[in-house]
Design a protein around this motif. Structure first.
Motif, PDB file in Angstrom:
ATOM      1  N   ARG A  96      21.387 -23.563  11.666  1.00  0.00           N
ATOM      2  CA  ARG A  96      21.536 -24.928  12.230  1.00  0.00           C
ATOM      3  C   ARG A  96      22.797 -25.010  13.071  1.00  0.00           C
TER       4      ARG A  96
ATOM      5  N   GLN B 149      13.697 -20.136  13.596  1.00  0.00           N
ATOM      6  CA  GLN B 149      14.772 -21.138  13.590  1.00  0.00           C
ATOM      7  C   GLN B 149      15.295 -21.532  14.969  1.00  0.00           C
TER       8      GLN B 149
ATOM      9  N   PHE C  69      18.572 -21.649  -3.621  1.00  0.00           N
ATOM     10  CA  PHE C  69      18.538 -22.368  -2.335  1.00  0.00           C
ATOM     11  C   PHE C  69      19.968 -22.594  -1.868  1.00  0.00           C
TER      12      PHE C  69
ATOM     13  N   GLN D 278      17.804 -25.811   1.963  1.00  0.00           N
ATOM     14  CA  GLN D 278      17.051 -24.693   2.545  1.00  0.00           C
ATOM     15  C   GLN D 278      16.590 -23.758   1.438  1.00  0.00           C
ATOM     16  N   TYR D 279      15.262 -23.682   1.311  1.00  0.00           N
ATOM     17  CA  TYR D 279      14.656 -22.820   0.297  1.00  0.00           C
ATOM     18  C   TYR D 279      13.882 -21.759   1.064  1.00  0.00           C
TER      19      TYR D 279
ATOM     20  N   THR E 111      26.965 -24.166   5.625  1.00  0.00           N
ATOM     21  CA  THR E 111      26.385 -23.888   4.318  1.00  0.00           C
ATOM     22  C   THR E 111      27.398 -24.345   3.276  1.00  0.00           C
TER      23      THR E 111
ATOM     24  N   LEU F 206      19.414 -15.948   2.570  1.00  0.00           N
ATOM     25  CA  LEU F 206      19.244 -17.244   3.229  1.00  0.00           C
ATOM     26  C   LEU F 206      20.108 -17.328   4.484  1.00  0.00           C
TER      27      LEU F 206
ATOM     28  N   LYS G 127      11.942 -22.770   4.199  1.00  0.00           N
ATOM     29  CA  LYS G 127      11.600 -24.201   4.127  1.00  0.00           C
ATOM     30  C   LYS G 127      12.876 -25.035   4.054  1.00  0.00           C
ATOM     31  N   VAL G 128      12.953 -26.043   4.907  1.00  0.00           N
ATOM     32  CA  VAL G 128      14.125 -26.918   4.893  1.00  0.00           C
ATOM     33  C   VAL G 128      13.658 -28.349   4.697  1.00  0.00           C
TER      34      VAL G 128
ATOM     35  N   ASN H 133      21.306 -19.524   7.629  1.00  0.00           N
ATOM     36  CA  ASN H 133      21.406 -20.900   8.113  1.00  0.00           C
ATOM     37  C   ASN H 133      21.744 -20.891   9.599  1.00  0.00           C
TER      38      ASN H 133
ATOM     39  N   GLU I  27      13.239 -14.685  11.200  1.00  0.00           N
ATOM     40  CA  GLU I  27      14.023 -15.911  11.015  1.00  0.00           C
ATOM     41  C   GLU I  27      14.511 -16.445  12.357  1.00  0.00           C
TER      42      GLU I  27
ATOM     43  N   GLY J 294       7.329 -21.776   6.376  1.00  0.00           N
ATOM     44  CA  GLY J 294       7.828 -22.389   5.151  1.00  0.00           C
ATOM     45  C   GLY J 294       6.759 -22.532   4.074  1.00  0.00           C
TER      46      GLY J 294
END
Lengths: 420, 310
Positions: B182, B34, A403, A342-343, A413, B178, A346-347, B180, B30, A305
């Motif tokens: 999570r 992650q 972001f 989230q960028y 998201t 991006l 980096k979160v 995600n 990633e 990040g």
């Protein structure tokens, strides 16, 4: 596989329900001979089963059962075709009003956007929204395809009126540096798709494919600042690489060279680039887009990040940012709501301080005094961050100005932001 | 295979961009950034072999930082297993194997019988069991969007619930690059680094990189029989054959490598990679055209994915 990145062109499509997007894509696939025999047979079989007297090319792209049942596209589909010149990836995004989030998704990775208009309906609310989103995302190349010309006897006046209406939109747009091409087509009959059609002799421009083929993506933003974010630190822990620390990531924009003086964010430690490698090769220089590994001359503490930039090109730094948000979740964005931001890699935690206004995408008017943004709403918000963010404005650098917001409860998201 | 120790230390000017390769490497990194316990699903086919090469590039000079897992239907081509074991040894990979046969023996799943019997669908149960037992939170697979129309709707990070199910109508939007990842405890993510590659992209990459792949991808002599205009391996132990379906010998190759019972061969004289690439360029049939598992219905792939297929 192509060596030249200009040889893959990413396209997104936008249009309202029944404007014929899927048909257009199916037609492009068919006319560029990108549909294999077995896929074509499946289309013929299914078209016949449904009792159509023409080939329903939308069957080539509508991948889900519900889509085929209802004859609509629900989710972004990715379609691939190539010409002898280059490869294309189409993100087919649905036109239905509640699926605007999919259009933002498709457009975010595309260099070209095709906006479809039904010649019988002209420029409607949806068209304005589609254009606004392309403008917000700063899509450089726009093709406005006026479809179903066959249904109005290829009438030029009708087409000209639509072009005029659309240009009015473009003149009032915030981002003026777009190239807009207009073209009259019939996706169903293949008019002006690969070759210019004798049915439309008054149209003097290029065919759809020729327009796509002539688009040159100017990606050489070597004047853009270098932005490199560390995704993972490589430490082999083997005899041969005992003290090796490689910083793996993608160079989002600009250019880096061995020897460059760099600053690590957020620590503001400085060092110099010792090596740039891609797999087992070292290079002197790297430009935008490459997934590389960098080593530094000093032993500094860097983790996922962290950002590596040229010392002379520091980005902005703040714990408070303003951003245009396109909301994508069923649960509305609430003023005072907390989200993970989230960028890139980096979160951090974030809190919506206030919603300045909601943007009415049909006429670009602003509604103030709003407490929430619902799905498909776009608004300007002020966000408080748990840590300093190092960023660029989206208008200055597309690659380092966006972001996502993640719902802390269900992890989805929920929205995408464009930093102002 | 390639030798990671063999380094060319001459400094070149600029990294030449291959956007698909850059994207895949970005995705691999990633995953490691992650997730806590990723695994690479390895079938021995060309796509998962390309994944191994990309993973090697992403983390060089370190070893690939996760194991590879093979869901063994027991109906594999022996050439694939031989290839798998050699690759594992050469790259010093950690290999995990789960056998569909174990579930059949335990009476957990029922084997299909008859003409189109295949163990393809039985893999789902074994895969889900492996994920649960091993506690994997990310499973990296070689599926591509160009393969099939339900896969065209797939995300790069595709979230699966506790039952491994794909909820196609409720997928997370993927904006820009991006990703995600999570998830809640018990969920897992399927990751597809070569989502945007076409079949030709994969073959061209194998050619350019000189990647070794199982020999059955190249033309060879094989005992076969024909059914429904498709050419099947004559292996009476794994592939059901009617008495009147006669065995002949043909020169064939395979375009995809799955379970022997659902993968048909094509007649071909492509004995090397250059010829294979030429053949793919000229082909008018999609690669899954030779996969009987997709032909069961218009929505065969979508249904399997909802149940946990990758």
């Amino acid at each position: 596989m192509t060596e030249d990145k200009n040889k893959v062109l990413k396209i997104s499509t936008a249009g309202s329900v029944d404007d014929g997007k899927s048909t257009l894509i199916g037609r492009i696939l068919y006319d560029t001979h990108s549909l294999t025999d077995d896929k074509l047979e499946a289309i013929e079989r299914n078209s016949k089963q449904r009792g159509y007297d023409y080939l329903d090319f939308s069957l080539a792209t509508d991948g889900l059962v519900t889509e085929r049942e209802q004859g609509i596209t629900i989710d972004v589909a990715h379609i691939y075709f190539s010409t002898p010149n280059r490869s294309y990836i189409i993100a087919d995004t649905p036109g239905h009003i509640e699926y605007t989030r999919n259009m933002v998704t498709g457009t975010s990775t595309s260099q070209v956007s095709i906006i479809l208009i039904d010649v019988r309906n002209g420029v409607i609310e949806q068209t304005k929204r589609h254009f606004y989103i392309n403008n917000l995302l700063r899509t450089k190349e726009i093709i406005v395809a006026v479809n179903k010309m066959d249904l109005v006897d290829y009438n030029q006046e009708k087409y000209d009126a639509i072009v005029k209406d659309f240009l009015k939109l473009a003149i009032s747009a915030e981002y003026k540096d777009q190239n807009i091409n207009f073209i009259p087509i019939s996706a169903l009959h293949g008019d002006n798709i690969v070759e210019t059609s004798p049915n439309i002799p008054w149209y003097k421009g290029k065919s759809m494919i020729d327009i796509l083929e002539s688009i040159r993506i100017d990606d050489n933003q070597t004047d853009a600042p270098a932005r490199f974010q560390v995704q993972t630190v490589i430490r082999p822990k083997t005899e041969a690489y005992h003290d090796y620390r490689g910083y793996a990531g993608k160079l989002r924009s600009g250019e880096l060279k061995v020897g460059d003086a760099v600053t690590i964010l957020p620590s503001f430690r400085t060092s110099h680039i010792k090596s740039i490698s891609f797999f087992d090769q070292e290079y002197k220089k790297v430009s935008k887009g490459s997934s590389i590994t960098i080593t530094l001359t000093d032993d500094v503490n860097i983790s996922r990040g962290d950002m590596l930039v040229k010392t002379k090109e520091l980005p902005k730094e703040s714990k408070q940012i303003k951003a245009k948000i396109c909301w994508m979740d069923n649960k509305p964005l609430e003023a005072r709501g907390t989200y993970f931001l989230q960028y890139g890699a980096k979160v951090m935690k974030s809190k919506i301080k206030s919603i300045a206004h909601r943007i009415n995408t049909e006429n670009l008017s602003q509604t103030e005094d709003v407490n929430q943004l619902e799905m498909n709403d776009i608004g300007l918000v002020e966000i408080q961050l748990a840590q300093d963010l190092h960023y660029d404005k989206y208008v200055d650098n597309k690659e380092s100005g966006h972001f996502i917001l993640i719902d802390a409860k269900n992890n989805t998201t929920a929205g995408v932001g464009f930093i102002q | 295979m390639w030798d990671p120790q063999l380094k060319n230390r001459t400094m070149k000017e600029v990294v030449s961009n291959n956007p698909l390769e850059d994207e895949a490497i970005y995705i691999f990194r990633e995953v490691v950034g992650q997730f806590e316990k990723p695994v690479l699903l390895f079938s021995g086919g060309k796509d998962s072999t390309v994944l191994v090469r990309l993973a090697q590039k992403a983390f060089y000079p370190a070893k690939i930082p996760f194991p590879i897992m093979h869901i063994d239907t027991g109906h594999n081509f022996p050439e694939t297993i031989e290839f798998r074991d050699k690759l594992v040894e050469e790259l010093d990979l950690e290999l995990i194997v789960y056998h569909v046969q174990d579930n059949i023996d335990a009476g957990l799943v029922k084997e299909e019988k008859g003409k189109y019997a295949s163990r393809n669908i039985l893999q789902i149960e074994t895969l889900l069991q492996a994920i649960e037992e091993q506690g994997f939170d990310a499973c990296i697979g070689g599926a591509r969007r160009d393969e099939e129309k339900a896969r065209a709707k797939e995300r790069i990070f595709s979230v699966r619930d506790n039952f491994g199910q794909w909820d196609e109508k409720n997928q997370r939007p993927e904006v820009f690059d991006l990703l995600n990842g999570r998830i809640d405890f018990g969920q897992n993510v399927r990751v597809f680094p070569i989502s945007n590659w076409t079949e030709l992209d994969v073959w061209s990459y194998i050619q350019k990189e000189g990647i070794e792949i199982p020999s059955i991808y190249f033309a060879h002599k094989r005992k076969v029989f024909e059914r429904d205009n498709l050419i099947w391996s004559a292996n009476d132990e794994y592939v059901y054959r009617e008495k009147d379906e006669l065995v002949t010998e043909k020169i064939v190759r395979f375009r995809t490598v799955g379970d022997m019972s659902c993968t048909a061969a094509v007649e071909s004289l492509a004995f090397d990679i250059d010829k294979v690439v030429e053949e793919i360029k000229a082909s008018t049939i999609s690669e899954r055209g030779a996969r009987i598992d997709d032909k069961r219905s218009e929505a065969a792939m979508e249904k399997r994915k909802q149940q946990g297929y990758f």
